[in-house]
Write a protein that holds these residues in place. Structure first.
Motif, short mmCIF file in Angstrom:
data_model
loop_
_atom_site.label_atom_id
_atom_site.label_comp_id
_atom_site.label_asym_id
_atom_site.label_seq_id
_atom_site.Cartn_x
_atom_site.Cartn_y
_atom_site.Cartn_z
N LEU A 169 62.45 21.92 27.80
CA LEU A 169 62.18 23.34 28.02
C LEU A 169 62.01 23.63 29.51
O LEU A 169 62.50 24.64 30.03
N LYS B 84 63.75 26.17 32.32
CA LYS B 84 62.90 27.07 33.10
C LYS B 84 63.10 26.83 34.60
O LYS B 84 63.14 27.77 35.39
N LEU C 114 63.47 25.39 20.31
CA LEU C 114 62.88 26.14 21.43
C LEU C 114 63.91 27.02 22.13
O LEU C 114 63.60 28.12 22.57
N ILE D 133 64.19 30.09 20.08
CA ILE D 133 63.01 30.94 20.17
C ILE D 133 62.90 31.63 21.53
O ILE D 133 62.69 32.84 21.61
N PHE D 134 63.04 30.85 22.61
CA PHE D 134 62.76 31.38 23.94
C PHE D 134 63.98 31.86 24.72
O PHE D 134 63.85 32.68 25.63
N TYR D 135 65.17 31.37 24.38
CA TYR D 135 66.35 31.69 25.19
C TYR D 135 67.48 32.35 24.43
O TYR D 135 68.59 32.45 24.92
#
Length: 104
Positions: free
Chosen positions: A18, A22, A73, A76-78
């Protein structure tokens, strides 16, 4: 305790993955520190787990958790795709990791 170490290693692997994404978006010191810490702790817990677990099993479960977790992930996040075939493949990877646990 060895399986707890292995699960922790997988979780920190997910954090490391992750943080790679980032870091590409926000190049700052916190992202780099979290990236190094995530992978460092992942390797530490993997090495602790491998003191008692077979190498092949430990490595397969560790990479399965990291790969599946990274994909989840990302969804969910990207905003990565969430289609049924992709989710089925993630479930197969996780099922294989559970299968290795059952036969070890």
């Amino acid at each position: 305790m060895n399986w707890v170490y292995l699960i922790l290693a997988g979780v920190f692997e997910m954090i490391g993955v992750l943080m790679i994404n980032k870091m590409h978006k926000d190049r700052n010191l916190i992202s780099i520190v979290l990236l190094v810490a995530g992978f460092g702790l992942s390797f530490l817990f993997l090495s602790l787990a491998m003191k008692t677990l077979p190498m092949g099993t430990a490595y397969a479960v560790w990479t399965g958790i990291g790969a599946s977790g990274g994909a989840i992930l990302g969804m969910i996040f990207y905003g990565e795709p969430r289609n049924a075939l992709r989710i089925l493949c993630i479930a197969m990877v996780l099922g294989s990791a559970v299968g290795l646990k059952l036969v070890s």
